[in-house]
Design a protein around this motif. Structure first.
Motif, PDB file in Angstrom:
ATOM      1  N   GLN A 137      -4.222   3.623  13.549  1.00  0.00           N
ATOM      2  CA  GLN A 137      -2.882   3.925  13.063  1.00  0.00           C
ATOM      3  C   GLN A 137      -2.378   5.206  13.723  1.00  0.00           C
ATOM      4  OE1 GLN A 137      -2.598   4.970   8.889  1.00  0.00           O
ATOM      5  NE2 GLN A 137      -0.470   4.308   8.743  1.00  0.00           N
ATOM      6  N   TYR A 192       0.847  -1.184   0.000  1.00  0.00           N
ATOM      7  CA  TYR A 192       0.000   0.000   0.000  1.00  0.00           C
ATOM      8  C   TYR A 192       0.888   1.242   0.000  1.00  0.00           C
ATOM      9  CZ  TYR A 192      -3.799  -3.041   1.759  1.00  0.00           C
ATOM     10  OH  TYR A 192      -4.744  -4.025   1.925  1.00  0.00           O
ATOM     11  N   LEU A 235      -5.520   7.622  13.868  1.00  0.00           N
ATOM     12  CA  LEU A 235      -6.355   7.501  12.678  1.00  0.00           C
ATOM     13  C   LEU A 235      -7.060   6.156  12.730  1.00  0.00           C
ATOM     14  CD1 LEU A 235      -7.156   8.646   9.853  1.00  0.00           C
ATOM     15  CD2 LEU A 235      -5.221   7.345   8.934  1.00  0.00           C
ATOM     16  N   LEU A 274      -9.341   3.431  10.910  1.00  0.00           N
ATOM     17  CA  LEU A 274      -9.662   2.999   9.549  1.00  0.00           C
ATOM     18  C   LEU A 274     -10.577   1.790   9.586  1.00  0.00           C
ATOM     19  CD1 LEU A 274      -5.989   3.134   8.287  1.00  0.00           C
ATOM     20  CD2 LEU A 274      -7.800   4.586   7.391  1.00  0.00           C
ATOM     21  N   GLN A 286      -4.197  10.752   4.763  1.00  0.00           N
ATOM     22  CA  GLN A 286      -5.120  10.025   3.898  1.00  0.00           C
ATOM     23  C   GLN A 286      -5.115   8.546   4.230  1.00  0.00           C
ATOM     24  OE1 GLN A 286      -4.883  10.842  -0.290  1.00  0.00           O
ATOM     25  NE2 GLN A 286      -4.407  12.999   0.017  1.00  0.00           N
ATOM     26  N   SER A 287      -6.039   7.837   3.612  1.00  0.00           N
ATOM     27  CA  SER A 287      -6.157   6.409   3.876  1.00  0.00           C
ATOM     28  C   SER A 287      -5.156   5.622   3.038  1.00  0.00           C
ATOM     29  CB  SER A 287      -7.582   5.965   3.566  1.00  0.00           C
ATOM     30  OG  SER A 287      -7.795   4.642   3.978  1.00  0.00           O
ATOM     31  N   LEU A 288      -5.184   4.327   3.199  1.00  0.00           N
ATOM     32  CA  LEU A 288      -4.283   3.453   2.459  1.00  0.00           C
ATOM     33  C   LEU A 288      -4.824   3.188   1.069  1.00  0.00           C
ATOM     34  CD1 LEU A 288      -3.716   2.824   5.547  1.00  0.00           C
ATOM     35  CD2 LEU A 288      -2.887   0.630   4.756  1.00  0.00           C
ATOM     36  N   GLN A 317       0.460   5.483   1.215  1.00  0.00           N
ATOM     37  CA  GLN A 317      -0.409   6.363   1.983  1.00  0.00           C
ATOM     38  C   GLN A 317       0.168   7.771   1.970  1.00  0.00           C
ATOM     39  OE1 GLN A 317      -0.602   5.545   6.234  1.00  0.00           O
ATOM     40  NE2 GLN A 317      -2.735   6.179   6.322  1.00  0.00           N
ATOM     41  N   PHE A 336     -10.541   0.113   1.873  1.00  0.00           N
ATOM     42  CA  PHE A 336     -10.412   0.948   3.049  1.00  0.00           C
ATOM     43  C   PHE A 336     -11.289   2.183   2.952  1.00  0.00           C
ATOM     44  CE2 PHE A 336      -7.108  -0.540   5.896  1.00  0.00           C
ATOM     45  CZ  PHE A 336      -6.526  -1.536   5.156  1.00  0.00           C
ATOM     46  N   GLY A 337     -11.835   2.579   4.097  1.00  0.00           N
ATOM     47  CA  GLY A 337     -12.457   3.883   4.196  1.00  0.00           C
ATOM     48  C   GLY A 337     -11.389   4.946   4.246  1.00  0.00           C
ATOM     49  N   LYS A 338     -11.788   6.211   4.182  1.00  0.00           N
ATOM     50  CA  LYS A 338     -10.818   7.311   4.167  1.00  0.00           C
ATOM     51  C   LYS A 338     -10.230   7.592   5.542  1.00  0.00           C
ATOM     52  CE  LYS A 338     -12.318   9.801   0.062  1.00  0.00           C
ATOM     53  NZ  LYS A 338     -12.745  11.116  -0.501  1.00  0.00           N
ATOM     54  N   GLY A 339     -10.846   7.015   6.569  1.00  0.00           N
ATOM     55  CA  GLY A 339     -10.287   7.185   7.901  1.00  0.00           C
ATOM     56  C   GLY A 339     -10.913   8.307   8.695  1.00  0.00           C
TER      57      GLY A 339
END
Lengths: 114, 112
Positions: free
Chosen positions: B37, A36, B86, B88, A42-44, A38, B102-105
Motif C-alpha cells: 500500500q 475497513y 506499507l 501488509l 496503521q493497518s486495516l 485505517q 491483517f497484520g500491523k504492517g
C-alpha cells in the motif's frame, strides 16, 4: 484482479453532518463487499461485511447505527457515517472478494471531520 | 490479541540491499495474502499463497508460506526506491470464508 472504485476520494465535513461513501465494482458482480478503516501508519481494521440484499454484518465494537451500510446492488455498496465527529476522521477503504480468499481493494476515501 | 504478528514494523534501507519481512501466527491459515500500500491509496495484492511450504516469486520478491501454514515471509532482493510502501500480510482462517485478519504492517523506506 477486480477493479474497484470509491467516491469521493476525499471529503471534508463539519461535525454533526452525515457523509456517504460509495464503493463500486466496475467489472464484477460482488455479493459481498467489505469496509475497513485505517488510521495513519496503521493497518486495516475491518468494520463490516456488506451483503447484497441483506443486512451488513458488523465487527465487534463498530456501531451499526453510526456506520450505515447499504448494499443495494451487485456493483454498489455505500457507507454512511452519520453525525460525524472528529474522531471519525480516517481513511475508509472498501474491498470485494472475487474467488478464493483474495480481496481487491478500492483506492480509499479520506474523511476529515472538522 | 493480534493473530498475525508482522516484523519488523519499520525498515529503512539503501537501494540495492536485501530484506525480509516476517508474518507469524500461532493459528493456522487456509491462505495468506501479501499486499503493498502506498500513501493515500488502497492496498494492492501482490500474491496469495495457499499450500504449506509454497514458494512464489514475483520478479525480485519471493514469498514463502510455512509448512504448517502459520507463518509467511516476504524477501526482496536488491531493493529499489519504488519498493517503498506499507507491506501488509493478511490471512484467511477458513477456506472460502473471506474475512481476512491483517497484520500491523511493515513500513519499508528504500533510499536512493
Amino acid at each position: 484482479g477486480a477493479v474497484v472504485s470509491q467516491h469521493p476520494s476525499w471529503v471534508i465535513c463539519k461535525s454533526g453532518t452525515s457523509v456517504k461513501i460509495e464503493c463500486r465494482s466496475l467489472d464484477f458482480q460482488a455479493t459481498t463487499m467489505f469496509w475497513y478503516r485505517q488510521f495513519p501508519k496503521q493497518s486495516l481494521m475491518l468494520m463490516a461485511t456488506s451483503n447484497e440484499g441483506s443486512k451488513a454484518t458488523y465487527e465487534q465494537g463498530v456501531e451499526k447505527d453510526k456506520f450505515l451500510i447499504n448494499h443495494a446492488s451487485l456493483t454498489l455498496s455505500t457507507l454512511t457515517v452519520t453525525s460525524a465527529h472528529p474522531e471519525d476522521s480516517s481513511f475508509y477503504i472498501c474491498s470485494l472478494e472475487r474467488g478464493g480468499d483474495t480481496q481487491y481493494f478500492g483506492p480509499g476515501t479520506r474523511l476529515t471531520v472538522l | 490479541t493480534q493473530l498475525l504478528e508482522q516484523s519488523p514494523q519499520f525498515l529503512s534501507i539503501q537501494e540495492g540491499e536485501n530484506l525480509t519481512v516476517y508474518c507469524n501466527s500461532s493459528s493456522v491459515f487456509s491462505s495468506l495474502q501479501w499486499y503493498r500500500q502506498e500513501p493515500g491509496e488502497g492496498p494492492v495484492l501482490l500474491v496469495t499463497v495457499v499450500t504449506g511450504g509454497e514458494v512464489k516469486k514475483l520478479k525480485r520478491l519471493t514469498f514463502q508460506f510455512g509448512d504448517a501454514r502459520k507463518d509467511s515471509s516476504l524477501h526482496i532482493t536488491a531493493a529499489q526506491p519504488g519498493d517503498t510502501g506499507l507491506y501488509l500480510c493478511a490471512g484467511a482462517k477458513v477456506r472460502g470464508y473471506s474475512t481476512l485478519t491483517f497484520g500491523k504492517g511493515t513500513m519499508l523506506l528504500v533510499s536512493p
